[in-house]
Design a protein around this motif. Sequence first.
Motif, PDB file in Angstrom:
ATOM      1  N   ASP A  87       0.877  -1.165   0.000  1.00  0.00           N
ATOM      2  CA  ASP A  87       0.000   0.000   0.000  1.00  0.00           C
ATOM      3  C   ASP A  87       0.917   1.219   0.000  1.00  0.00           C
ATOM      4  O   ASP A  87       1.605   1.475   0.989  1.00  0.00           O
ATOM      5  CB  ASP A  87      -0.907  -0.007   1.230  1.00  0.00           C
ATOM      6  N   ASP A  88       0.947   1.940  -1.109  1.00  0.00           N
ATOM      7  CA  ASP A  88       1.800   3.110  -1.278  1.00  0.00           C
ATOM      8  C   ASP A  88       0.907   4.347  -1.324  1.00  0.00           C
ATOM      9  O   ASP A  88       0.058   4.453  -2.217  1.00  0.00           O
ATOM     10  CB  ASP A  88       2.608   2.970  -2.577  1.00  0.00           C
ATOM     11  N   GLN A  89       1.088   5.238  -0.370  1.00  0.00           N
ATOM     12  CA  GLN A  89       0.253   6.437  -0.303  1.00  0.00           C
ATOM     13  C   GLN A  89       1.110   7.686  -0.227  1.00  0.00           C
ATOM     14  O   GLN A  89       2.161   7.692   0.428  1.00  0.00           O
ATOM     15  CB  GLN A  89      -0.671   6.387   0.908  1.00  0.00           C
ATOM     16  N   LEU A  90       0.629   8.728  -0.875  1.00  0.00           N
ATOM     17  CA  LEU A  90       1.269  10.038  -0.855  1.00  0.00           C
ATOM     18  C   LEU A  90       0.197  11.045  -0.467  1.00  0.00           C
ATOM     19  O   LEU A  90      -0.812  11.166  -1.156  1.00  0.00           O
ATOM     20  CB  LEU A  90       1.848  10.358  -2.240  1.00  0.00           C
ATOM     21  N   GLU A  91       0.415  11.728   0.649  1.00  0.00           N
ATOM     22  CA  GLU A  91      -0.597  12.682   1.109  1.00  0.00           C
ATOM     23  C   GLU A  91       0.036  14.022   1.456  1.00  0.00           C
ATOM     24  O   GLU A  91       1.174  14.077   1.917  1.00  0.00           O
ATOM     25  CB  GLU A  91      -1.351  12.130   2.322  1.00  0.00           C
ATOM     26  N   GLY A  92      -0.711  15.080   1.197  1.00  0.00           N
ATOM     27  CA  GLY A  92      -0.256  16.421   1.518  1.00  0.00           C
ATOM     28  C   GLY A  92      -0.467  16.721   2.987  1.00  0.00           C
ATOM     29  O   GLY A  92      -1.517  16.400   3.553  1.00  0.00           O
ATOM     30  N   LEU A  93       0.527  17.352   3.602  1.00  0.00           N
ATOM     31  CA  LEU A  93       0.430  17.673   5.032  1.00  0.00           C
ATOM     32  C   LEU A  93       0.369  19.178   5.286  1.00  0.00           C
ATOM     33  O   LEU A  93      -0.574  19.672   5.869  1.00  0.00           O
ATOM     34  CB  LEU A  93       1.613  17.073   5.790  1.00  0.00           C
TER      35      LEU A  93
ATOM     36  N   ARG B 243      -0.934  29.577   2.981  1.00  0.00           N
ATOM     37  CA  ARG B 243      -2.090  30.489   2.950  1.00  0.00           C
ATOM     38  C   ARG B 243      -2.803  30.481   1.605  1.00  0.00           C
ATOM     39  O   ARG B 243      -4.007  30.705   1.539  1.00  0.00           O
ATOM     40  CB  ARG B 243      -1.642  31.916   3.265  1.00  0.00           C
ATOM     41  N   ASP B 244      -2.053  30.252   0.545  1.00  0.00           N
ATOM     42  CA  ASP B 244      -2.674  30.252  -0.786  1.00  0.00           C
ATOM     43  C   ASP B 244      -3.178  28.856  -1.184  1.00  0.00           C
ATOM     44  O   ASP B 244      -3.386  28.568  -2.357  1.00  0.00           O
ATOM     45  CB  ASP B 244      -1.697  30.789  -1.827  1.00  0.00           C
ATOM     46  N   ASP B 245      -3.372  27.984  -0.206  1.00  0.00           N
ATOM     47  CA  ASP B 245      -3.900  26.624  -0.385  1.00  0.00           C
ATOM     48  C   ASP B 245      -3.006  25.707  -1.216  1.00  0.00           C
ATOM     49  O   ASP B 245      -3.482  24.759  -1.844  1.00  0.00           O
ATOM     50  CB  ASP B 245      -5.310  26.641  -0.987  1.00  0.00           C
ATOM     51  N   THR B 246      -1.718  25.975  -1.236  1.00  0.00           N
ATOM     52  CA  THR B 246      -0.785  25.060  -1.885  1.00  0.00           C
ATOM     53  C   THR B 246      -0.131  24.189  -0.821  1.00  0.00           C
ATOM     54  O   THR B 246       0.041  24.609   0.328  1.00  0.00           O
ATOM     55  CB  THR B 246       0.312  25.821  -2.666  1.00  0.00           C
ATOM     56  N   ILE B 247       0.218  23.002  -1.211  1.00  0.00           N
ATOM     57  CA  ILE B 247       0.820  22.045  -0.276  1.00  0.00           C
ATOM     58  C   ILE B 247       2.320  22.313  -0.190  1.00  0.00           C
ATOM     59  O   ILE B 247       2.990  22.461  -1.215  1.00  0.00           O
ATOM     60  CB  ILE B 247       0.544  20.607  -0.741  1.00  0.00           C
ATOM     61  N   SER B 248       2.837  22.373   1.031  1.00  0.00           N
ATOM     62  CA  SER B 248       4.265  22.633   1.216  1.00  0.00           C
ATOM     63  C   SER B 248       5.028  21.412   1.724  1.00  0.00           C
ATOM     64  O   SER B 248       6.252  21.386   1.721  1.00  0.00           O
ATOM     65  CB  SER B 248       4.466  23.789   2.195  1.00  0.00           C
ATOM     66  N   ARG B 249       4.312  20.387   2.156  1.00  0.00           N
ATOM     67  CA  ARG B 249       4.943  19.187   2.707  1.00  0.00           C
ATOM     68  C   ARG B 249       4.069  17.988   2.392  1.00  0.00           C
ATOM     69  O   ARG B 249       2.842  18.057   2.454  1.00  0.00           O
ATOM     70  CB  ARG B 249       5.086  19.351   4.218  1.00  0.00           C
ATOM     71  N   GLU B 250       4.711  16.877   2.036  1.00  0.00           N
ATOM     72  CA  GLU B 250       4.008  15.630   1.752  1.00  0.00           C
ATOM     73  C   GLU B 250       4.593  14.514   2.601  1.00  0.00           C
ATOM     74  O   GLU B 250       5.737  14.603   3.051  1.00  0.00           O
ATOM     75  CB  GLU B 250       4.164  15.232   0.273  1.00  0.00           C
TER      76      GLU B 250
ATOM     77  N   TYR C  85       9.742  19.435 -11.092  1.00  0.00           N
ATOM     78  CA  TYR C  85      10.721  18.372 -11.341  1.00  0.00           C
ATOM     79  C   TYR C  85      11.399  17.949 -10.035  1.00  0.00           C
ATOM     80  O   TYR C  85      11.549  16.758  -9.761  1.00  0.00           O
ATOM     81  CB  TYR C  85      11.770  18.842 -12.351  1.00  0.00           C
ATOM     82  N   ALA C  86      11.803  18.929  -9.221  1.00  0.00           N
ATOM     83  CA  ALA C  86      12.474  18.618  -7.957  1.00  0.00           C
ATOM     84  C   ALA C  86      11.541  17.882  -7.010  1.00  0.00           C
ATOM     85  O   ALA C  86      11.961  16.958  -6.301  1.00  0.00           O
ATOM     86  CB  ALA C  86      12.984  19.901  -7.302  1.00  0.00           C
ATOM     87  N   THR C  87      10.283  18.240  -7.008  1.00  0.00           N
ATOM     88  CA  THR C  87       9.313  17.562  -6.138  1.00  0.00           C
ATOM     89  C   THR C  87       9.104  16.121  -6.582  1.00  0.00           C
ATOM     90  O   THR C  87       9.080  15.198  -5.759  1.00  0.00           O
ATOM     91  CB  THR C  87       7.976  18.327  -6.134  1.00  0.00           C
ATOM     92  N   ILE C  88       8.979  15.909  -7.891  1.00  0.00           N
ATOM     93  CA  ILE C  88       8.808  14.547  -8.410  1.00  0.00           C
ATOM     94  C   ILE C  88      10.049  13.709  -8.117  1.00  0.00           C
ATOM     95  O   ILE C  88       9.944  12.535  -7.729  1.00  0.00           O
ATOM     96  CB  ILE C  88       8.481  14.574  -9.918  1.00  0.00           C
ATOM     97  N   ALA C  89      11.228  14.297  -8.273  1.00  0.00           N
ATOM     98  CA  ALA C  89      12.469  13.575  -7.976  1.00  0.00           C
ATOM     99  C   ALA C  89      12.539  13.218  -6.492  1.00  0.00           C
ATOM    100  O   ALA C  89      12.979  12.108  -6.136  1.00  0.00           O
ATOM    101  CB  ALA C  89      13.676  14.420  -8.374  1.00  0.00           C
ATOM    102  N   ALA C  90      12.104  14.129  -5.623  1.00  0.00           N
ATOM    103  CA  ALA C  90      12.102  13.849  -4.178  1.00  0.00           C
ATOM    104  C   ALA C  90      11.112  12.739  -3.847  1.00  0.00           C
ATOM    105  O   ALA C  90      11.394  11.872  -3.004  1.00  0.00           O
ATOM    106  CB  ALA C  90      11.770  15.112  -3.399  1.00  0.00           C
TER     107      ALA C  90
END
Length: 162
Positions: free
Chosen positions: A75-81, A85-92, A129-134
Amino acid sequence: MRALILTLACLALSACGLSPMYAGGGSGAVAQGLAAVEVSAIEGQSGWLVRNALNDRLTAAGSASPQYRLDVRLDDQLEGLGVLRDDTISRERRTLRARYQLIDLSTGDILLDATAGSDAGIDVVSSEYATIAAEQTALENLAQDVAQRIVTRVALALRKEQ
């Protein structure tokens, strides 16, 4: 006086009942048991990574004719944490969980039915790209970690069978 203390310490340690799991190295009972474990196919990219990591660890002492089969479901899950303020995710957080069974091929008995898992935090940056690589690097590291946990539990189960 020091010699007496050292002798008593050695006697106390030898009476504790502990023995090394991998006694005998690659020709030991546990190492040979691990070499006789066949890993079933696991679906998905995470399954491919975990299966390769398992095979690398199980066949480190060599190969043997399969006596056991290891079935793994992931079970592989990726969730935003973190949300800005602008409703963008800064940590997963990426979580990889495995449910696995070690099956004796000669009897069909389930020798081990357990779970293993690990998770990793990922910073989401402005570069997609950096986020996908991480995220990919996190998955690769989690696959290695989960595989190591599975092999350790399988080794313990095989040691009990000896």
